[in-house]
Motif scaffolding. Sequence first.
Motif, mmCIF file in Angstrom:
data_model
loop_
_atom_site.group_PDB
_atom_site.id
_atom_site.type_symbol
_atom_site.label_atom_id
_atom_site.label_comp_id
_atom_site.label_asym_id
_atom_site.label_seq_id
_atom_site.Cartn_x
_atom_site.Cartn_y
_atom_site.Cartn_z
ATOM 1 N N HIS A 184 0.830 -1.209 0.000
ATOM 2 C CA HIS A 184 0.000 0.000 0.000
ATOM 3 C C HIS A 184 0.865 1.260 0.000
ATOM 4 O O HIS A 184 0.550 2.240 -0.687
ATOM 5 N N ARG A 185 1.945 1.246 0.757
ATOM 6 C CA ARG A 185 2.812 2.426 0.769
ATOM 7 C C ARG A 185 3.455 2.628 -0.612
ATOM 8 O O ARG A 185 3.621 3.763 -1.064
ATOM 9 N N GLY A 186 3.755 1.514 -1.278
ATOM 10 C CA GLY A 186 4.335 1.635 -2.604
ATOM 11 C C GLY A 186 3.413 2.314 -3.594
ATOM 12 O O GLY A 186 3.865 3.001 -4.524
ATOM 13 N N THR A 187 2.090 2.161 -3.412
ATOM 14 C CA THR A 187 1.120 2.807 -4.303
ATOM 15 C C THR A 187 0.686 4.168 -3.783
ATOM 16 O O THR A 187 -0.201 4.797 -4.372
ATOM 17 N N GLY A 188 1.268 4.612 -2.664
ATOM 18 C CA GLY A 188 0.927 5.919 -2.119
ATOM 19 C C GLY A 188 -0.281 5.909 -1.198
ATOM 20 O O GLY A 188 -0.730 6.974 -0.762
ATOM 21 N N ARG A 189 -0.808 4.742 -0.868
ATOM 22 C CA ARG A 189 -1.975 4.662 0.030
ATOM 23 C C ARG A 189 -1.469 4.560 1.473
ATOM 24 O O ARG A 189 -1.489 3.501 2.107
ATOM 25 N N VAL A 190 -1.021 5.673 1.989
ATOM 26 C CA VAL A 190 -0.358 5.689 3.299
ATOM 27 C C VAL A 190 -1.314 5.298 4.426
ATOM 28 O O VAL A 190 -0.950 4.547 5.338
ATOM 29 N N ILE A 232 7.846 -3.090 12.928
ATOM 30 C CA ILE A 232 6.560 -2.492 12.535
ATOM 31 C C ILE A 232 6.463 -1.089 13.114
ATOM 32 O O ILE A 232 5.981 -0.157 12.448
ATOM 33 N N THR A 233 6.918 -0.934 14.336
ATOM 34 C CA THR A 233 6.926 0.404 14.939
ATOM 35 C C THR A 233 7.766 1.361 14.098
ATOM 36 O O THR A 233 7.388 2.526 13.888
ATOM 37 N N ALA A 234 8.906 0.869 13.597
ATOM 38 C CA ALA A 234 9.762 1.705 12.755
ATOM 39 C C ALA A 234 9.040 2.114 11.477
ATOM 40 O O ALA A 234 9.132 3.275 11.028
ATOM 41 N N ARG A 235 8.300 1.203 10.866
ATOM 42 C CA ARG A 235 7.532 1.538 9.671
ATOM 43 C C ARG A 235 6.512 2.631 9.982
ATOM 44 O O ARG A 235 6.338 3.579 9.228
ATOM 45 N N LEU A 236 5.799 2.472 11.105
ATOM 46 C CA LEU A 236 4.789 3.458 11.476
ATOM 47 C C LEU A 236 5.414 4.824 11.752
ATOM 48 O O LEU A 236 4.747 5.860 11.619
ATOM 49 N N ASN A 237 6.684 4.823 12.122
ATOM 50 C CA ASN A 237 7.388 6.073 12.389
ATOM 51 C C ASN A 237 8.061 6.635 11.140
ATOM 52 O O ASN A 237 8.812 7.613 11.221
ATOM 53 N N GLY A 238 7.833 5.984 9.985
ATOM 54 C CA GLY A 238 8.321 6.547 8.729
ATOM 55 C C GLY A 238 9.526 5.888 8.130
ATOM 56 O O GLY A 238 9.994 6.293 7.057
ATOM 57 N N ALA A 239 10.074 4.846 8.792
ATOM 58 C CA ALA A 239 11.265 4.190 8.244
ATOM 59 C C ALA A 239 10.881 3.320 7.053
ATOM 60 O O ALA A 239 9.777 2.780 6.986
ATOM 61 N N ARG A 240 11.815 3.163 6.109
ATOM 62 C CA ARG A 240 11.586 2.277 4.968
ATOM 63 C C ARG A 240 11.840 0.833 5.399
ATOM 64 O O ARG A 240 12.677 0.564 6.270
ATOM 65 N N PRO A 241 11.136 -0.134 4.789
ATOM 66 C CA PRO A 241 11.408 -1.537 5.111
ATOM 67 C C PRO A 241 12.792 -1.938 4.621
ATOM 68 O O PRO A 241 13.328 -1.341 3.687
ATOM 69 N N PRO A 242 13.410 -2.946 5.251
ATOM 70 C CA PRO A 242 14.729 -3.389 4.821
ATOM 71 C C PRO A 242 14.679 -3.981 3.421
ATOM 72 O O PRO A 242 13.631 -4.380 2.929
#
Length: 771
Positions: free
Chosen positions: A723-729, A754-764
């Motif tokens: 979803h983030r890849g398609t811009g559906r934040v 998951i907490t890191a993702r919610l805080n704006g980090a990119r997935p590894p």
Amino acid sequence: MNAADEQDGSFGSILHRYRMTAGLTQEELAERAGLSVRALRDMERGRTRRPYQQSVRLVADALTLAGPARSQLLRAARAGPAARRAAGPDPAGGPMQLPASARRFAGRAAELRDLAGLLDQPPGSAGLPTVIALTGTAGVGKTTLAVHWARMIAGRFPDGQLFANLRGFDLSGVPADPAEVLGGFLEALQVPPAQIPASPAARAGLYRSLTARLAMLVLLDNARDCDQVRPLLPGGGSCLAVVTSRAELPGLTVADGAHPVSLDVMSRADAQELLALRLGTARLAGEPEAVSELTGLCARLPLALAIAASRAAARPQISLAQLAGQLRDVAARLDSLGTGEAATSVRAVFSWSYDLLRGPAARLFRLLGVHAGPDISVAAAASLAGLPYADAASLLRELSAAHLIEDRVPGRYGCHDLLRAYAAGQAAAVDGPERCQAAMTRVLDHYLHTGHAAAHLLYPARELITVPPRRPGARPETLADHAAALAWFTAEHDTLLAACAQTARERMDPHGWQLPWTMMHYLDLTGHWAELAAVQAAAVGAAERTGDLDGQAHARSDLGRAYVRMSRLDEAGDQLRAALALRERLGGDAARARVHLDISQLAHRRGDLAEALAQARLSLALFRSAGSRAGQARALNNVGWIFAALADYEQAVGHCEQAVALNREIGNRPGEAASLDSLGYAYLRLGRYGEAAACCGLARDLLQALGDRYNRAVALVHLGDAHRGTGRVASAHQAWREALAILDDLQHPDASEITARLNGARPPAAGAFGI
């Protein structure tokens, strides 16, 4: 009823009482007062329309009343029951028979609020009870609570209080005769002994007549059954009868409108309050862990807690931890909770309920002490006792009505630890070791054979073990589908863990590794990995004691998988190497392939992707050699997942698409869900976000239906990434939050990512989640 009628009723009740005390018939009093018999009868029934003062003078003169008696009759003419309730009890009026309340009453605040709520309703309300049936098991504090509450509300009943111990469950074994109790009540209501009728029916009729227009509280303690209680229920709507019993007394609810109140053991807070009241808060504050253990060992049963507290108070030099240590031995615990006096010893008060059981019910109660779990289903109880389902259901209802067990959940029955210990002692004494062992084996067969079928429904692609034939009398349950299997495992979760512990304790070794095998997939998909590791470690020991190499290989493989889930990777390696050595010795390509696949997952978790790929490809080759299509599908998915971790996404897509197709072809829904998620992840890394979201969404839905919590969290993470890849934040954050809730509940270390993702980090760049 209007105000005039209420006043007449009040006057009628007082008039009736004084006429009976004087020994006059209605005809005799009417003649003396210069009234017609009909007029006097109407006055006693509250129907008179004659002016009150005139009626009072005529009757008082005819009865030759003077002083306090004449004043009471005058007051009755001026005030109805409502006014007299507001004024409180008249010390010179009715009987006051309530026993003294416990000097150190503790806890039960919630129960007292509920009881008070029953009376806090407008007079004449349809919900206002006239009978309350307070029931519960032996030693739970019914009488103490009833007396305490009765004294709290006595002021609402100005005509007095009556009390009787009906001895329904008593050392004497002889319940009180209702006719004798009625005789005592009538005397308390100032009926001369010579005028108390001889027949029970006449006594009950007179009692109802006398109480019909009174506001009285009647406490009937320790009732045996409804027949003993009914003659003693007062006749007036302004009276309240409180009945206590170990029996359920449903007949009072159905036929007499009683409000049932079931009293359970104390809450933890109330149990500690009871100990604090008797031992002092300072002593408890110094040993909080011992206090918690002590309340548990006493099953939060007020009688047991009071006995333990008395022992501690008598020997202040002994710590509460030492006292708890003396109670840990289940076999000796009931002896430790004795006082030398039958009425206050736990074992004795239990025996009064047990001794009243019929033979079949008594036998089932004893055998429940052999059963390991915290509760039991009807089907399992039928196997335990070797009975048809309908017979077991009927006996369980009988035991529940006697408050020796309780149906905490519909269809499941249990009791507290002290009653279970009493039942086990009776089983050992009455049934003997051979019959107890047979009952234990039957119920373990029930769990093993039902669990074996349920495990296949949860994961049809898993190779089944061969279980021995069940013993006569053991009746496994029939489960229709995956949902029924998951529901069965969920309902039996704690009981199955207790059964596994029992097999280890009793050295019932074939059950000891086979029963954990049935639980493996359920505990894995629900994320209970610590429990999975514990039961499989015990299973290893059981299989080793019997020399069962296949059992050892199964148990070590499953234990290794649990350790991988828990990130105990070195221990996982030890177990999987031992399992592989056993499989090499036993032969069988499919069995060897499964261990190689587990080793591949371990290597992936360690970051050794080359070894992970080699092990997964070896597994695939062995599954092909064995002709196992389900195994091939699983291995294809693992190979594809590792290729994705190696950033070879085209290879990953190719293998995962094959896995999806093969799983769908053979109808393997767990495998289909896993391979869909792997395919979605490969699409994600290729930037094909729409296809990734579609695959991961399908995987999420399948895994939810299958009850697989951890892998559903994995699919949700990947869905969020798509979803983030398609811009559906917003959609991405919703998926991640759902995943985080699951991982937090499982206490899984991946929650931090998951907490890191919610805080704006990119997935590894490579997938962080296992296969």
